[in-house]
Write a protein that holds these residues in place. Structure first.
Motif, PDB file in Angstrom:
ATOM      1  N   LEU A  14     -30.819  12.138 -27.170  1.00 61.64           N
ATOM      2  CA  LEU A  14     -29.759  12.608 -28.080  1.00 61.64           C
ATOM      3  C   LEU A  14     -29.573  11.607 -29.226  1.00 61.64           C
ATOM      4  CD1 LEU A  14     -27.521  14.672 -28.687  1.00 61.64           C
ATOM      5  CD2 LEU A  14     -25.992  13.309 -27.259  1.00 61.64           C
ATOM      6  N   SER A  16     -28.870  10.714 -33.280  1.00 64.09           N
ATOM      7  CA  SER A  16     -28.205  11.293 -34.446  1.00 64.09           C
ATOM      8  C   SER A  16     -29.279  11.976 -35.279  1.00 64.09           C
ATOM      9  CB  SER A  16     -27.537  10.199 -35.280  1.00 64.09           C
ATOM     10  OG  SER A  16     -26.499   9.611 -34.548  1.00 64.09           O
ATOM     11  N   TYR A  67     -17.674  12.629 -49.385  1.00 65.28           N
ATOM     12  CA  TYR A  67     -18.314  11.806 -48.345  1.00 65.28           C
ATOM     13  C   TYR A  67     -19.278  10.818 -49.000  1.00 65.28           C
ATOM     14  CZ  TYR A  67     -20.865  10.653 -44.046  1.00 65.28           C
ATOM     15  OH  TYR A  67     -21.434   9.988 -42.989  1.00 65.28           O
ATOM     16  N   ALA A  95     -28.454   7.231 -42.733  1.00 74.04           N
ATOM     17  CA  ALA A  95     -27.043   7.556 -43.045  1.00 74.04           C
ATOM     18  C   ALA A  95     -26.898   7.907 -44.528  1.00 74.04           C
ATOM     19  CB  ALA A  95     -26.141   6.387 -42.671  1.00 74.04           C
ATOM     20  N   TYR A 138     -12.839  12.571 -27.851  1.00 71.56           N
ATOM     21  CA  TYR A 138     -14.240  12.127 -27.828  1.00 71.56           C
ATOM     22  C   TYR A 138     -15.081  12.736 -26.689  1.00 71.56           C
ATOM     23  CZ  TYR A 138     -14.561   9.376 -32.000  1.00 71.56           C
ATOM     24  OH  TYR A 138     -14.644   9.011 -33.320  1.00 71.56           O
ATOM     25  N   THR A 159     -17.671   9.655 -39.358  1.00 67.18           N
ATOM     26  CA  THR A 159     -16.239   9.343 -39.458  1.00 67.18           C
ATOM     27  C   THR A 159     -15.838   8.876 -40.862  1.00 67.18           C
ATOM     28  OG1 THR A 159     -16.833   7.196 -38.517  1.00 67.18           O
ATOM     29  CG2 THR A 159     -15.863   8.789 -37.022  1.00 67.18           C
ATOM     30  N   VAL A 196     -33.588   7.394 -27.634  1.00 73.70           N
ATOM     31  CA  VAL A 196     -32.588   6.565 -28.310  1.00 73.70           C
ATOM     32  C   VAL A 196     -32.948   5.093 -28.143  1.00 73.70           C
ATOM     33  CG1 VAL A 196     -30.750   8.260 -28.032  1.00 73.70           C
ATOM     34  CG2 VAL A 196     -31.042   6.492 -26.304  1.00 73.70           C
ATOM     35  N   ARG A 198     -31.385   1.525 -27.343  1.00 76.42           N
ATOM     36  CA  ARG A 198     -30.177   0.867 -26.828  1.00 76.42           C
ATOM     37  C   ARG A 198     -30.524  -0.472 -26.193  1.00 76.42           C
ATOM     38  NH1 ARG A 198     -28.599   4.513 -29.527  1.00 76.42           N
ATOM     39  NH2 ARG A 198     -27.301   6.261 -28.916  1.00 76.42           N
TER      40      ARG A 198
HETATM   41  C1  LIG Z   1     -17.371   6.549 -33.655  1.00 84.33           C
HETATM   42  C2  LIG Z   1     -18.682   6.782 -34.380  1.00 84.33           C
HETATM   43  C3  LIG Z   1     -18.678   6.884 -35.756  1.00 84.33           C
HETATM   44  C4  LIG Z   1     -19.868   7.129 -36.464  1.00 84.33           C
HETATM   45  N1  LIG Z   1     -19.822   7.297 -37.822  1.00 84.33           N
HETATM   46  C5  LIG Z   1     -20.954   7.602 -38.483  1.00 84.33           C
HETATM   47  C6  LIG Z   1     -20.906   7.892 -39.884  1.00 84.33           C
HETATM   48  O1  LIG Z   1     -19.836   7.878 -40.513  1.00 84.33           O
HETATM   49  N2  LIG Z   1     -22.066   8.205 -40.516  1.00 84.33           N
HETATM   50  C7  LIG Z   1     -23.254   8.272 -39.837  1.00 84.33           C
HETATM   51  O2  LIG Z   1     -24.282   8.578 -40.461  1.00 84.33           O
HETATM   52  N3  LIG Z   1     -23.331   7.997 -38.504  1.00 84.33           N
HETATM   53  C8  LIG Z   1     -22.211   7.677 -37.821  1.00 84.33           C
HETATM   54  N4  LIG Z   1     -22.257   7.455 -36.449  1.00 84.33           N
HETATM   55  C9  LIG Z   1     -23.567   7.532 -35.731  1.00 84.33           C
HETATM   56  C10 LIG Z   1     -24.087   6.148 -35.347  1.00 84.33           C
HETATM   57  O3  LIG Z   1     -24.513   5.455 -36.499  1.00 84.33           O
HETATM   58  C11 LIG Z   1     -25.243   6.338 -34.352  1.00 84.33           C
HETATM   59  O4  LIG Z   1     -24.788   7.004 -33.208  1.00 84.33           O
HETATM   60  C12 LIG Z   1     -25.828   4.992 -33.915  1.00 84.33           C
HETATM   61  O5  LIG Z   1     -26.395   4.307 -35.014  1.00 84.33           O
HETATM   62  C13 LIG Z   1     -26.908   5.154 -32.841  1.00 84.33           C
HETATM   63  O6  LIG Z   1     -27.945   5.969 -33.334  1.00 84.33           O
HETATM   64  P1  LIG Z   1     -28.404   7.280 -32.562  1.00 84.33           P
HETATM   65  O7  LIG Z   1     -27.186   8.168 -32.407  1.00 84.33           O
HETATM   66  O8  LIG Z   1     -29.453   7.912 -33.419  1.00 84.33           O
HETATM   67  O9  LIG Z   1     -28.939   6.861 -31.238  1.00 84.33           O
HETATM   68  C14 LIG Z   1     -21.098   7.234 -35.743  1.00 84.33           C
HETATM   69  C15 LIG Z   1     -21.079   7.126 -34.353  1.00 84.33           C
HETATM   70  C16 LIG Z   1     -19.899   6.928 -33.668  1.00 84.33           C
HETATM   71  C17 LIG Z   1     -19.910   6.879 -32.148  1.00 84.33           C
END
Ligand SMILES: Cc1cc2nc3c(=O)[nH]c(=O)nc-3n(C[C@H](O)[C@H](O)[C@H](O)COP(=O)(O)O)c2cc1C
Length: 212
Positions: A14, A16, A67, A95, A138, A159, A196, A198
């Motif tokens: 999973l 992003s 954004y 991002a 969450y 966020t 992922v 980690r």
């Molecule tokens: C509370 C929270 C806020 C986040 N905010 C953003 C965000 O504003 N923009 C974004 O691109 N990713 C955001 N993320 C995603 C994280 O960057 C991402 O989950 C992390 O880098 C790990 O990468 P992966 O999900 O691909 O494993 C957020 C994740 C969390 C849990």
């Protein structure tokens, strides 16, 4: 019903998914994801979640423009040329891509939480607006991400809306007793799922007491 190994496969892959195809996502898929979301636990089963599903191009543009402006305004020029030889730099590049393409996501899902003071905040300290009940939202957000992944849809938790939440409330007519917890662009993925990245469990786990 998924079996046990399917859920682990989904969790471990999973990522992003910030690169999305523009193909529309059937509303039935979004409803299925949200229905999985609302199966989540919440404090005293308060179920304080609410959702705004945005697919209209103008309404997505409003969100996407702000954004992108705020992401660049908040994190500055360093963001624009990330060092992509590092994992951090690649996350920033991804991002940034999402930020510039947010308005093209087929669906922008807003997950809202009813405002409620945490029980450890005393009456006399309850000044201004209560935060949305993050802890009760969450698990729902995570269910949404897992369900999207299970259906082969890409999604990412964002966020950055925190920087312009008042404008969002006004434009999308969100009542003041709700706060925005997460904004999740959703679509069919352009990139690949998982695995992922980690830090290993042994760097996080302690037994009986915190030890080195
Ligand atoms: C509370 C929270 C806020 C986040 N905010 C953003 C965000 O504003 N923009 C974004 O691109 N990713 C955001 N993320 C995603 C994280 O960057 C991402 O989950 C992390 O880098 C790990 O990468 P992966 O999900 O691909 O494993 C957020 C994740 C969390 C849990």
């Amino acid at each position: 019903m998924t079996n046990k190994s399917d859920i682990f496969e989904i969790i471990y892959s999973l990522r992003s998914m910030r690169r999305l195809k523009r193909d529309p996502v059937p509303i039935e898929m979004i409803e299925k994801i949200l229905d999985a979301g609302i199966q989540a636990p919440s404090g005293i089963n308060s179920q304080p979640w609410a959702f705004v599903v945005i697919t209209d191009p103008e309404k997505k543009k409003f969100f996407g423009e702000r954004y992108d402006f705020w992401l660049k305004n908040r994190f500055g020029d360093g963001l624009l040329e990330p060092d992509t030889s590092t994992k951090y730099g690649r996350t920033i590049r991804s991002a940034l891509y999402l930020s510039e393409h947010m308005h093209e996501a087929p669906v922008i899902l807003m997950v809202l939480g009813k405002r409620d003071w945490p029980f450890n905040v005393k009456e006399q300290d309850r000044v201004g607006k209560a935060p949305p009940s993050y802890g009760s939202i969450y698990p729902c957000v995570q269910n949404i991400l897992l369900a999207a992944r299970a259906l082969g849809l890409g999604a990412s938790l964002t966020t950055m809306h925190q920087m312009f939440e008042d404008e969002i409330h006004e434009y999308y007519k969100i009542p003041t007793d709700h706060g925005l917890v997460a904004t999740i662009p959703i679509g069919f993925p352009s990139g690949k799922f998982g695995p992922v990245s980690r830090e290993p469990l042994e760097t996080k786990i302690h037994f009986e007491e915190w030890s080195n």
